[in-house]
Design a protein around this motif. Structure first.
Motif, PDB file in Angstrom:
ATOM      1  N   VAL A 230       2.194  -8.284  -2.318  1.00  0.00           N
ATOM      2  CA  VAL A 230       2.827  -8.529  -1.012  1.00  0.00           C
ATOM      3  C   VAL A 230       3.551  -7.270  -0.525  1.00  0.00           C
ATOM      4  O   VAL A 230       3.428  -6.880   0.647  1.00  0.00           O
ATOM      5  CB  VAL A 230       3.800  -9.724  -1.102  1.00  0.00           C
ATOM      6  N   LEU A 231       4.298  -6.620  -1.412  1.00  0.00           N
ATOM      7  CA  LEU A 231       4.995  -5.394  -1.021  1.00  0.00           C
ATOM      8  C   LEU A 231       4.010  -4.291  -0.644  1.00  0.00           C
ATOM      9  O   LEU A 231       4.236  -3.543   0.313  1.00  0.00           O
ATOM     10  CB  LEU A 231       5.899  -4.921  -2.157  1.00  0.00           C
ATOM     11  N   ALA A 232       2.907  -4.194  -1.394  1.00  0.00           N
ATOM     12  CA  ALA A 232       1.893  -3.172  -1.081  1.00  0.00           C
ATOM     13  C   ALA A 232       1.279  -3.423   0.287  1.00  0.00           C
ATOM     14  O   ALA A 232       1.095  -2.488   1.085  1.00  0.00           O
ATOM     15  CB  ALA A 232       0.810  -3.172  -2.163  1.00  0.00           C
ATOM     16  N   ALA A 233       0.965  -4.683   0.579  1.00  0.00           N
ATOM     17  CA  ALA A 233       0.382  -5.014   1.884  1.00  0.00           C
ATOM     18  C   ALA A 233       1.368  -4.741   3.007  1.00  0.00           C
ATOM     19  O   ALA A 233       1.000  -4.193   4.067  1.00  0.00           O
ATOM     20  CB  ALA A 233      -0.050  -6.483   1.897  1.00  0.00           C
ATOM     21  N   CYS A 234       2.638  -5.088   2.795  1.00  0.00           N
ATOM     22  CA  CYS A 234       3.652  -4.877   3.833  1.00  0.00           C
ATOM     23  C   CYS A 234       3.886  -3.393   4.074  1.00  0.00           C
ATOM     24  O   CYS A 234       4.043  -2.953   5.227  1.00  0.00           O
ATOM     25  CB  CYS A 234       4.952  -5.572   3.442  1.00  0.00           C
ATOM     26  N   ALA A 235       3.917  -2.592   3.003  1.00  0.00           N
ATOM     27  CA  ALA A 235       4.081  -1.149   3.173  1.00  0.00           C
ATOM     28  C   ALA A 235       2.899  -0.569   3.944  1.00  0.00           C
ATOM     29  O   ALA A 235       3.073   0.282   4.835  1.00  0.00           O
ATOM     30  CB  ALA A 235       4.216  -0.471   1.805  1.00  0.00           C
ATOM     31  N   ALA A 236       1.694  -1.037   3.626  1.00  0.00           N
ATOM     32  CA  ALA A 236       0.501  -0.553   4.332  1.00  0.00           C
ATOM     33  C   ALA A 236       0.574  -0.879   5.817  1.00  0.00           C
ATOM     34  O   ALA A 236       0.234  -0.045   6.669  1.00  0.00           O
ATOM     35  CB  ALA A 236      -0.748  -1.165   3.710  1.00  0.00           C
ATOM     36  N   VAL A 237       1.025  -2.085   6.154  1.00  0.00           N
ATOM     37  CA  VAL A 237       1.158  -2.473   7.560  1.00  0.00           C
ATOM     38  C   VAL A 237       2.193  -1.591   8.253  1.00  0.00           C
ATOM     39  O   VAL A 237       1.988  -1.135   9.393  1.00  0.00           O
ATOM     40  CB  VAL A 237       1.544  -3.955   7.672  1.00  0.00           C
ATOM     41  N   CYS A 238       3.315  -1.330   7.578  1.00  0.00           N
ATOM     42  CA  CYS A 238       4.375  -0.510   8.186  1.00  0.00           C
ATOM     43  C   CYS A 238       3.893   0.902   8.490  1.00  0.00           C
ATOM     44  O   CYS A 238       4.306   1.506   9.485  1.00  0.00           O
ATOM     45  CB  CYS A 238       5.581  -0.450   7.258  1.00  0.00           C
ATOM     46  N   PHE A 239       3.033   1.446   7.646  1.00  0.00           N
ATOM     47  CA  PHE A 239       2.503   2.783   7.900  1.00  0.00           C
ATOM     48  C   PHE A 239       1.365   2.752   8.929  1.00  0.00           C
ATOM     49  O   PHE A 239       1.255   3.642   9.776  1.00  0.00           O
ATOM     50  CB  PHE A 239       2.000   3.418   6.602  1.00  0.00           C
ATOM     51  N   ALA A 240       0.513   1.727   8.842  1.00  0.00           N
ATOM     52  CA  ALA A 240      -0.694   1.702   9.661  1.00  0.00           C
ATOM     53  C   ALA A 240      -0.423   1.292  11.102  1.00  0.00           C
ATOM     54  O   ALA A 240      -1.032   1.847  12.035  1.00  0.00           O
ATOM     55  CB  ALA A 240      -1.728   0.753   9.041  1.00  0.00           C
ATOM     56  N   ALA A 241       0.461   0.311  11.331  1.00  0.00           N
ATOM     57  CA  ALA A 241       0.669  -0.211  12.687  1.00  0.00           C
ATOM     58  C   ALA A 241       1.165   0.871  13.654  1.00  0.00           C
ATOM     59  O   ALA A 241       0.612   1.035  14.755  1.00  0.00           O
ATOM     60  CB  ALA A 241       1.617  -1.407  12.658  1.00  0.00           C
TER      61      ALA A 241
ATOM     62  N   LEU B 143      10.472  -0.552  -3.462  1.00  0.00           N
ATOM     63  CA  LEU B 143      10.669  -1.771  -4.248  1.00  0.00           C
ATOM     64  C   LEU B 143       9.458  -2.078  -5.107  1.00  0.00           C
ATOM     65  O   LEU B 143       9.567  -2.746  -6.140  1.00  0.00           O
ATOM     66  CB  LEU B 143      10.954  -2.952  -3.315  1.00  0.00           C
ATOM     67  N   LEU B 144       8.310  -1.593  -4.690  1.00  0.00           N
ATOM     68  CA  LEU B 144       7.067  -1.828  -5.428  1.00  0.00           C
ATOM     69  C   LEU B 144       7.002  -0.997  -6.703  1.00  0.00           C
ATOM     70  O   LEU B 144       6.516  -1.463  -7.739  1.00  0.00           O
ATOM     71  CB  LEU B 144       5.878  -1.509  -4.523  1.00  0.00           C
ATOM     72  N   LEU B 145       7.505   0.238  -6.639  1.00  0.00           N
ATOM     73  CA  LEU B 145       7.339   1.174  -7.746  1.00  0.00           C
ATOM     74  C   LEU B 145       8.520   1.126  -8.709  1.00  0.00           C
ATOM     75  O   LEU B 145       9.662   0.876  -8.286  1.00  0.00           O
ATOM     76  CB  LEU B 145       7.181   2.594  -7.192  1.00  0.00           C
ATOM     77  N   PRO B 146       8.303   1.379  -9.997  1.00  0.00           N
ATOM     78  CA  PRO B 146       9.400   1.387 -10.987  1.00  0.00           C
ATOM     79  C   PRO B 146      10.177   2.697 -10.922  1.00  0.00           C
ATOM     80  O   PRO B 146      10.041   3.579 -11.772  1.00  0.00           O
ATOM     81  CB  PRO B 146       8.659   1.222 -12.316  1.00  0.00           C
ATOM     82  N   VAL B 147      11.002   2.854  -9.931  1.00  0.00           N
ATOM     83  CA  VAL B 147      11.717   4.100  -9.679  1.00  0.00           C
ATOM     84  C   VAL B 147      13.201   3.916  -9.978  1.00  0.00           C
ATOM     85  O   VAL B 147      13.702   2.778 -10.046  1.00  0.00           O
ATOM     86  CB  VAL B 147      11.525   4.537  -8.209  1.00  0.00           C
ATOM     87  N   PRO B 148      13.933   5.009 -10.170  1.00  0.00           N
ATOM     88  CA  PRO B 148      15.388   4.890 -10.327  1.00  0.00           C
ATOM     89  C   PRO B 148      16.031   4.269  -9.084  1.00  0.00           C
ATOM     90  O   PRO B 148      15.498   4.372  -7.977  1.00  0.00           O
ATOM     91  CB  PRO B 148      15.841   6.343 -10.522  1.00  0.00           C
ATOM     92  N   ALA B 149      17.173   3.659  -9.293  1.00  0.00           N
ATOM     93  CA  ALA B 149      17.854   2.990  -8.180  1.00  0.00           C
ATOM     94  C   ALA B 149      18.160   3.962  -7.050  1.00  0.00           C
ATOM     95  O   ALA B 149      18.132   3.589  -5.874  1.00  0.00           O
ATOM     96  CB  ALA B 149      19.142   2.334  -8.678  1.00  0.00           C
ATOM     97  N   ALA B 150      18.427   5.213  -7.379  1.00  0.00           N
ATOM     98  CA  ALA B 150      18.748   6.200  -6.346  1.00  0.00           C
ATOM     99  C   ALA B 150      17.586   6.400  -5.387  1.00  0.00           C
ATOM    100  O   ALA B 150      17.793   6.701  -4.201  1.00  0.00           O
ATOM    101  CB  ALA B 150      19.123   7.533  -6.996  1.00  0.00           C
ATOM    102  N   VAL B 151      16.353   6.247  -5.866  1.00  0.00           N
ATOM    103  CA  VAL B 151      15.194   6.393  -4.995  1.00  0.00           C
ATOM    104  C   VAL B 151      15.147   5.263  -3.969  1.00  0.00           C
ATOM    105  O   VAL B 151      14.801   5.478  -2.801  1.00  0.00           O
ATOM    106  CB  VAL B 151      13.895   6.432  -5.838  1.00  0.00           C
ATOM    107  N   ILE B 152      15.482   4.039  -4.388  1.00  0.00           N
ATOM    108  CA  ILE B 152      15.529   2.917  -3.453  1.00  0.00           C
ATOM    109  C   ILE B 152      16.583   3.163  -2.382  1.00  0.00           C
ATOM    110  O   ILE B 152      16.342   2.955  -1.182  1.00  0.00           O
ATOM    111  CB  ILE B 152      15.807   1.601  -4.205  1.00  0.00           C
ATOM    112  N   VAL B 153      17.745   3.630  -2.805  1.00  0.00           N
ATOM    113  CA  VAL B 153      18.809   3.924  -1.841  1.00  0.00           C
ATOM    114  C   VAL B 153      18.348   4.987  -0.856  1.00  0.00           C
ATOM    115  O   VAL B 153      18.552   4.864   0.364  1.00  0.00           O
ATOM    116  CB  VAL B 153      20.093   4.367  -2.575  1.00  0.00           C
TER     117      VAL B 153
END
Length: 394
Positions: A366-377, A292-302
């Motif tokens: 906020v998305l960057a911080a949340c992604a970092a927490v999801c990987f780090a925790a 959601l943070l990166l400007p990617v095609p919708a298929a990447v989000i899916v």
């Protein structure tokens, strides 16, 4: 064992409780669309249900260790079955009545969770628990995938109050269908001891398992940050970046499909370092806020949501199985209640804080911080020695 009549009854009861739990917010959402209730009233009712859940979980953990787990499931289901029609009665008439009844339903839901966890350990032999837990979670995922369309179709022919009453019927099935467990007499704390002392004993049992505390901390962090952030931001990204709600629907469906595939895989897959594999799966949720943070095609989000769903079940099933295997059976319900209390209990807190954080800092940080927490925790949890196999080697 999984084809036995006892497990079929357990699976049916747990599935009925899961379907009833999922269905109520969706049905009340339909009532809001029909203008039977306002959005504010919907929020009040759902908040009351969550409050009832949080209050009941620790109480039920103690009761399910003091008494028969089957009896706790019975009374929890009956309480929710009786309260559900009261919610229907209050629709369009009294938000106070609806909220009070929803709190009771939430209490029944909260009481069921640790009792079902402990009852599974009584009904299913140790070597069959991982596929059993996978079968239980598959029923939840299939329900999430199929039930929205089915409920919408039923709403064409049946009014909303009748659908709410139908959730009470599901709770009745959850109360009456499950089998009795192997334990016929209480082996945990006695009724004469204080509730607080019993609950603290459960915490002490949890502390005997460092892998459990580390995993629970990682799970709570992922739910409170990543899950909350994506819940708030995904609809905005779908609307503002792609100009359609189809991305929102596709991502949520992809998450469920990924979780279903993950449950099917982990039903048979038992890696040597099962704890590390489970924590790696949990870390996969970080791909959702990252996409959601990166400007990617919708298929990447899916695709990111498929990976997140796959990972969450690669964690959940071994996590539940290890808890049932490693924790003292006399304290299993209390330890399970601690799990649900923290992981699910902090989710509303995360949701409440994410929106103001986005308003203040913007969605990107906020998305960057949340992604970092999801990987780090999960990575930090994996550093605990006993986390490798979700067991303490003595």
């Amino acid at each position: 064992m999984l084809r036995s009549w006892s497990f079929l009854r357990l699976w049916t009861g747990a599935t009925a409780s899961g379907l009833a739990t999922w269905a109520l917010p969706f049905i009340l959402g339909l009532a809001a669309l029909e203008r039977s209730i306002t959005a504010v009233e919907l929020g009040v009712v759902l908040a009351a249900r969550t409050a009832g859940f949080l209050v009941a979980v620790p109480v039920a953990g103690v009761l399910a260790d003091r008494h028969s787990r089957r009896r706790v499931v019975l009374w929890a289901g009956l309480v929710s079955a009786v309260a559900s029609p009261v919610i229907a009665l209050g629709l369009g008439r009294s938000v106070l009545l609806m909220a009070a009844a929803a709190a009771v339903v939430g209490a029944g839901q909260g009481a069921c969770r640790p009792a079902f966890q402990a009852l599974t350990a009584e009904v299913v032999a140790d070597e069959q628990r991982q596929p059993a837990n996978a079968a239980l979670t598959i029923s939840v995922r299939v329900t999430t995938l199929v039930a929205p369309g089915l409920t919408a179709l039923l709403a064409v022919a049946v009014d909303t109050p009748a659908l709410v009453v139908a959730t009470g019927v599901l709770w009745l099935a959850a109360a009456l269908v499950p089998p009795s467990g192997a334990r016929q007499a209480p082996t945990g704390p006695t009724a004469g001891t204080r509730f607080s002392a019993d609950f603290l004993d459960g915490i002490r049992e949890a502390r005997r398992h460092p892998w459990f505390l580390a995993g629970l901390g990682a799970l709570t962090a992922v739910i409170a940050t990543g899950y909350s952030a994506t819940g708030v931001v995904l609809p905005l990204v779908s609307r503002d970046r792609y100009g359609t709600e189809a991305v929102l629907a596709a991502a949520l469906t992809a998450y469920t499909v990924g979780a279903l595939v993950g449950a099917l895989v982990v039903a048979r897959w038992k890696p040597r370092a099962q704890g590390w594999a489970a924590l790696a799966g949990l870390a996969c949720y970080g791909f959702a806020p990252l996409s959601l943070l990166l400007p990617v095609p919708a298929a990447v989000i899916v695709a990111a949501y498929v990976v997140a769903g796959l990972g969450i079940e690669l964690f959940n099933v071994p996590w539940f199985t290890a808890t049932q295997r490693e924790v003292d059976p006399r304290a299993l319900a209390r330890v399970s209640s601690l799990d649900f209390l923290l992981s699910y209990g902090l989710a509303p807190v995360g949701l409440a804080l994410i929106a103001p954080a986005i308003d203040h800092f913007g969605p990107g940080p906020v998305l960057a911080a949340c992604a970092a927490v999801c990987f780090a925790a999960p990575a930090l949890a994996a550093l605990v020695p006993s986390a490798r196999g979700f067991r303490v080697v003595r």
